[in-house]
Design a protein around this motif. Structure first.
Motif, PDB file in Angstrom:
ATOM      1  N   ILE A   1      79.752  65.555  80.009  1.00  0.00           N
ATOM      2  CA  ILE A   1      79.443  64.126  80.052  1.00  0.00           C
ATOM      3  C   ILE A   1      79.370  63.517  78.650  1.00  0.00           C
ATOM      4  O   ILE A   1      79.750  62.356  78.444  1.00  0.00           O
ATOM      5  N   LEU A   2      78.913  64.284  77.665  1.00  0.00           N
ATOM      6  CA  LEU A   2      78.846  63.753  76.302  1.00  0.00           C
ATOM      7  C   LEU A   2      80.249  63.493  75.746  1.00  0.00           C
ATOM      8  O   LEU A   2      80.479  62.512  75.031  1.00  0.00           O
ATOM      9  N   THR A   3      81.180  64.363  76.088  1.00  0.00           N
ATOM     10  CA  THR A   3      82.573  64.160  75.663  1.00  0.00           C
ATOM     11  C   THR A   3      83.128  62.882  76.268  1.00  0.00           C
ATOM     12  O   THR A   3      83.810  62.091  75.592  1.00  0.00           O
ATOM     13  N   VAL A   4      82.834  62.660  77.537  1.00  0.00           N
ATOM     14  CA  VAL A   4      83.298  61.445  78.216  1.00  0.00           C
ATOM     15  C   VAL A   4      82.682  60.209  77.577  1.00  0.00           C
ATOM     16  O   VAL A   4      83.365  59.202  77.337  1.00  0.00           O
ATOM     17  N   ILE A   5      81.392  60.275  77.268  1.00  0.00           N
ATOM     18  CA  ILE A   5      80.696  59.127  76.669  1.00  0.00           C
ATOM     19  C   ILE A   5      81.297  58.795  75.298  1.00  0.00           C
ATOM     20  O   ILE A   5      81.563  57.629  74.990  1.00  0.00           O
ATOM     21  N   VAL A   6      81.516  59.809  74.486  1.00  0.00           N
ATOM     22  CA  VAL A   6      82.090  59.576  73.152  1.00  0.00           C
ATOM     23  C   VAL A   6      83.500  59.007  73.266  1.00  0.00           C
ATOM     24  O   VAL A   6      83.882  58.099  72.531  1.00  0.00           O
ATOM     25  N   THR A   7      84.282  59.538  74.202  1.00  0.00           N
ATOM     26  CA  THR A   7      85.649  59.041  74.393  1.00  0.00           C
ATOM     27  C   THR A   7      85.654  57.579  74.827  1.00  0.00           C
ATOM     28  O   THR A   7      86.412  56.761  74.296  1.00  0.00           O
ATOM     29  N   LEU A   8      84.815  57.248  75.792  1.00  0.00           N
ATOM     30  CA  LEU A   8      84.733  55.863  76.255  1.00  0.00           C
ATOM     31  C   LEU A   8      84.210  54.939  75.156  1.00  0.00           C
ATOM     32  O   LEU A   8      84.636  53.783  75.050  1.00  0.00           O
ATOM     33  N   PHE A   9      83.308  55.457  74.344  1.00  0.00           N
ATOM     34  CA  PHE A   9      82.792  54.671  73.220  1.00  0.00           C
ATOM     35  C   PHE A   9      83.910  54.351  72.232  1.00  0.00           C
ATOM     36  O   PHE A   9      84.024  53.210  71.772  1.00  0.00           O
ATOM     37  N   CYS A  10      84.746  55.342  71.910  1.00  0.00           N
ATOM     38  CA  CYS A  10      85.877  55.111  71.000  1.00  0.00           C
ATOM     39  C   CYS A  10      86.875  54.134  71.612  1.00  0.00           C
ATOM     40  O   CYS A  10      87.403  53.253  70.927  1.00  0.00           O
ATOM     41  N   TRP A  11      87.132  54.297  72.908  1.00  0.00           N
ATOM     42  CA  TRP A  11      88.050  53.373  73.594  1.00  0.00           C
ATOM     43  C   TRP A  11      87.501  51.952  73.558  1.00  0.00           C
ATOM     44  O   TRP A  11      88.238  50.996  73.317  1.00  0.00           O
ATOM     45  N   TRP A  12      86.202  51.808  73.788  1.00  0.00           N
ATOM     46  CA  TRP A  12      85.572  50.483  73.774  1.00  0.00           C
ATOM     47  C   TRP A  12      85.676  49.853  72.392  1.00  0.00           C
ATOM     48  O   TRP A  12      85.971  48.658  72.272  1.00  0.00           O
ATOM     49  N   LEU A  13      85.448  50.631  71.352  1.00  0.00           N
ATOM     50  CA  LEU A  13      85.533  50.103  69.994  1.00  0.00           C
ATOM     51  C   LEU A  13      86.936  49.595  69.680  1.00  0.00           C
ATOM     52  O   LEU A  13      87.115  48.476  69.182  1.00  0.00           O
ATOM     53  N   MET A  14      87.952  50.427  69.985  1.00  0.00           N
ATOM     54  CA  MET A  14      89.320  50.088  69.593  1.00  0.00           C
ATOM     55  C   MET A  14      89.974  49.087  70.532  1.00  0.00           C
ATOM     56  O   MET A  14      90.735  48.220  70.097  1.00  0.00           O
ATOM     57  N   SER A  15      89.677  49.194  71.829  1.00  0.00           N
ATOM     58  CA  SER A  15      90.341  48.328  72.795  1.00  0.00           C
ATOM     59  C   SER A  15      89.635  46.989  72.972  1.00  0.00           C
ATOM     60  O   SER A  15      90.285  45.938  73.020  1.00  0.00           O
ATOM     61  N   LYS A  16      88.330  47.011  73.061  1.00  0.00           N
ATOM     62  CA  LYS A  16      87.581  45.791  73.350  1.00  0.00           C
ATOM     63  C   LYS A  16      87.102  45.076  72.092  1.00  0.00           C
ATOM     64  O   LYS A  16      87.089  43.846  72.051  1.00  0.00           O
TER      65      LYS A  16
ATOM     66  N   THR B   1      86.756  53.543  63.288  1.00  0.00           N
ATOM     67  CA  THR B   1      86.196  54.305  64.400  1.00  0.00           C
ATOM     68  C   THR B   1      85.829  55.714  63.955  1.00  0.00           C
ATOM     69  O   THR B   1      84.746  56.234  64.302  1.00  0.00           O
ATOM     70  N   MET B   2      86.697  56.343  63.159  1.00  0.00           N
ATOM     71  CA  MET B   2      86.397  57.675  62.637  1.00  0.00           C
ATOM     72  C   MET B   2      85.201  57.642  61.692  1.00  0.00           C
ATOM     73  O   MET B   2      84.367  58.558  61.697  1.00  0.00           O
ATOM     74  N   ILE B   3      85.112  56.588  60.878  1.00  0.00           N
ATOM     75  CA  ILE B   3      83.970  56.472  59.969  1.00  0.00           C
ATOM     76  C   ILE B   3      82.669  56.344  60.763  1.00  0.00           C
ATOM     77  O   ILE B   3      81.641  56.944  60.416  1.00  0.00           O
ATOM     78  N   ILE B   4      82.694  55.564  61.841  1.00  0.00           N
ATOM     79  CA  ILE B   4      81.517  55.411  62.700  1.00  0.00           C
ATOM     80  C   ILE B   4      81.127  56.750  63.311  1.00  0.00           C
ATOM     81  O   ILE B   4      79.942  57.118  63.360  1.00  0.00           O
ATOM     82  N   LEU B   5      82.113  57.517  63.771  1.00  0.00           N
ATOM     83  CA  LEU B   5      81.837  58.829  64.361  1.00  0.00           C
ATOM     84  C   LEU B   5      81.235  59.776  63.330  1.00  0.00           C
ATOM     85  O   LEU B   5      80.316  60.549  63.647  1.00  0.00           O
ATOM     86  N   ILE B   6      81.745  59.722  62.102  1.00  0.00           N
ATOM     87  CA  ILE B   6      81.187  60.562  61.039  1.00  0.00           C
ATOM     88  C   ILE B   6      79.734  60.190  60.773  1.00  0.00           C
ATOM     89  O   ILE B   6      78.864  61.053  60.598  1.00  0.00           O
ATOM     90  N   GLY B   7      79.452  58.876  60.770  1.00  0.00           N
ATOM     91  CA  GLY B   7      78.077  58.419  60.560  1.00  0.00           C
ATOM     92  C   GLY B   7      77.154  58.871  61.673  1.00  0.00           C
ATOM     93  O   GLY B   7      76.033  59.343  61.415  1.00  0.00           O
ATOM     94  N   VAL B   8      77.620  58.757  62.918  1.00  0.00           N
ATOM     95  CA  VAL B   8      76.812  59.200  64.059  1.00  0.00           C
ATOM     96  C   VAL B   8      76.559  60.707  63.981  1.00  0.00           C
ATOM     97  O   VAL B   8      75.446  61.189  64.230  1.00  0.00           O
ATOM     98  N   ALA B   9      77.610  61.458  63.627  1.00  0.00           N
ATOM     99  CA  ALA B   9      77.463  62.910  63.521  1.00  0.00           C
ATOM    100  C   ALA B   9      76.473  63.284  62.419  1.00  0.00           C
ATOM    101  O   ALA B   9      75.640  64.189  62.601  1.00  0.00           O
TER     102      ALA B   9
END
Length: 280
Positions: free
Chosen positions: A234-249, A257-265
Motif C-alpha cells: 500500500i505504501l508503494t501505491v500511495i507514493v506512486t499516486l502521490f507522484c502522479w498527482w504532483l506531475m499530472s494535476k 518530483t524527485m527532489i520532493i521524494l528525496i526530501g521526504v526520504a
C-alpha cells in the motif's frame, strides 16, 4: 506528360531524410526551435527541383524559414509530406509557400502531442522496463539492448514515416490524427500502461521501519506488518499516486518530483520512519 514531370530522386529523398534525422535540432533555440533543421532537410529537394535557378530556389526556400517545432520522430512525416507538396509545386500545381506553411503550422501541434505521448510516454517506458528486467544483478545487457533497439526504432521508424509522408502526402498525416490513428494510439497507450504498471510492481518497493516498543523494549506494533496484513504494497501505491498527482494535476516537473521524494526520504530516515539499511 508524366515523363516530363519533375520527380525527386530516391537519393535526394535519402539525403533529405538523413539531414532531418541527424540535424532536426540544428541551431536549436527558443526563437526558432527546429526551423533550421527543417530548412536544411529541404535544401537538397529545392536544389534538385529547381536546378540552375537561384532566384526560384531562394523564393521557394523562404517557406521553410518560418517557426517550426514538433516531435522529431513523428514529425518526419510532415517533412515527407512537404517534399511531396514541393514536388507538386515544381510541376505547376496551385501550391505556394503559404499553403505549405499553413499545412505544417496546422500539423506540428497535433503531431507533437501524439509523438510526445506515444514515444516519450509509452514507447520509451516500455523499452526501459524491458531493459531494467535484463539488467538484474548489474548486467550490462539491458543498457546495450536499450541503446541498440531504440536507435533502430528511431532511425527506421522515422525513415518509414518520412517516405510514407512523401508517398501519400497529407493522407499519411491524416491517418495519424484521424480515427484509425486514435484507435491505434489508445491501444498502444493501454499496453504501455500495463508495462509501466509491471515495472512499478517489480522495481518500486516502499516500506516503513516504524515500530512501537513498550518499556521492556518489546515490539508491540510493527507498522509494516500491519499494513501488509491490510493491503500488501500500500505504501508503494500511495507514493506512486502521490507522484502522479504532483506531475499530472499540479504540473510539477519530474525533477522537482524527485527532489520532493528525496526530501521526504531524508526526513523519514531522520524520524525513523524509513530505514535505508546503511551501516555506520
Amino acid at each position: 506528360m508524366d515523363a516530363e514531370k519533375k520527380r525527386i530522386s530516391h537519393k535526394t529523398l535519402n539525403k533529405s531524410f538523413n539531414i532531418w534525422f541527424w540535424g532536426a535540432l540544428t541551431c536549436f533555440s527558443q526563437e526558432h526551435m527546429q526551423t533550421f533543421g527543417y530548412l536544411c532537410s529541404m535544401l537538397p529537394i529545392i536544389k534538385e527541383l529547381y536546378p540552375n535557378d537561384n532566384e526560384t530556389q531562394t523564393n521557394n526556400i523562404k517557406a521553410y524559414t518560418a517557426f517550426f517545432n514538433t516531435n522529431p520522430m513523428l514529425g518526419s512525416v510532415i517533412i515527407g509530406a512537404t517534399a511531396s507538396l514541393e514536388e507538386a509545386r515544381a510541376n505547376g500545381e496551385n501550391i505556394d509557400g503559404q499553403t505549405i506553411n499553413d499545412m505544417r503550422a496546422g500539423l506540428m501541434g497535433p503531431i507533437a502531442g501524439i509523438g510526445d505521448s506515444l514515444i516519450d510516454g509509452t514507447l520509451i517506458p516500455i523499452l526501459l522496463g524491458i531493459a531494467l528486467g535484463m539488467s538484474r544483478n548489474g548486467s550490462p545487457v539491458g543498457a546495450i539492448f536499450y541503446i541498440i533497439v531504440w536507435d533502430l526504432i528511431a532511425y527506421f521508424g522515422q525513415r518509414f514515416l518520412y517516405f510514407r509522408g512523401y508517398k501519400l502526402g497529407d493522407k499519411a498525416v491524416g491517418f495519424l490524427v484521424g480515427k484509425q490513428g486514435k484507435a491505434v494510439r489508445r491501444a498502444i497507450s493501454i499496453v504501455g500502461g500495463m508495462v509501466v504498471g509491471g515495472v512499478l510492481a517489480t522495481w518500486v518497493n516502499v516500506t516503513t521501519s516504524l515500530q512501537l516498543r513498550d518499556n521492556t523494549g518489546h515490539v508491540f506494533l510493527d507498522l509494516q506488518k500491519q499494513l501488509d496484513g491490510i493491503f500488501p504494497g500500500i505504501l508503494t501505491v500511495i507514493v506512486t499516486l502521490f507522484c502522479w498527482w504532483l506531475m499530472s494535476k499540479k504540473h510539477v516537473s519530474a525533477i522537482w518530483t524527485m527532489i520532493i521524494l528525496i526530501g521526504v526520504a531524508f526526513v523519514g530516515v531522520v524520524l525513523g520512519v524509513f530505514n535505508p539499511g546503511l551501516k555506520y
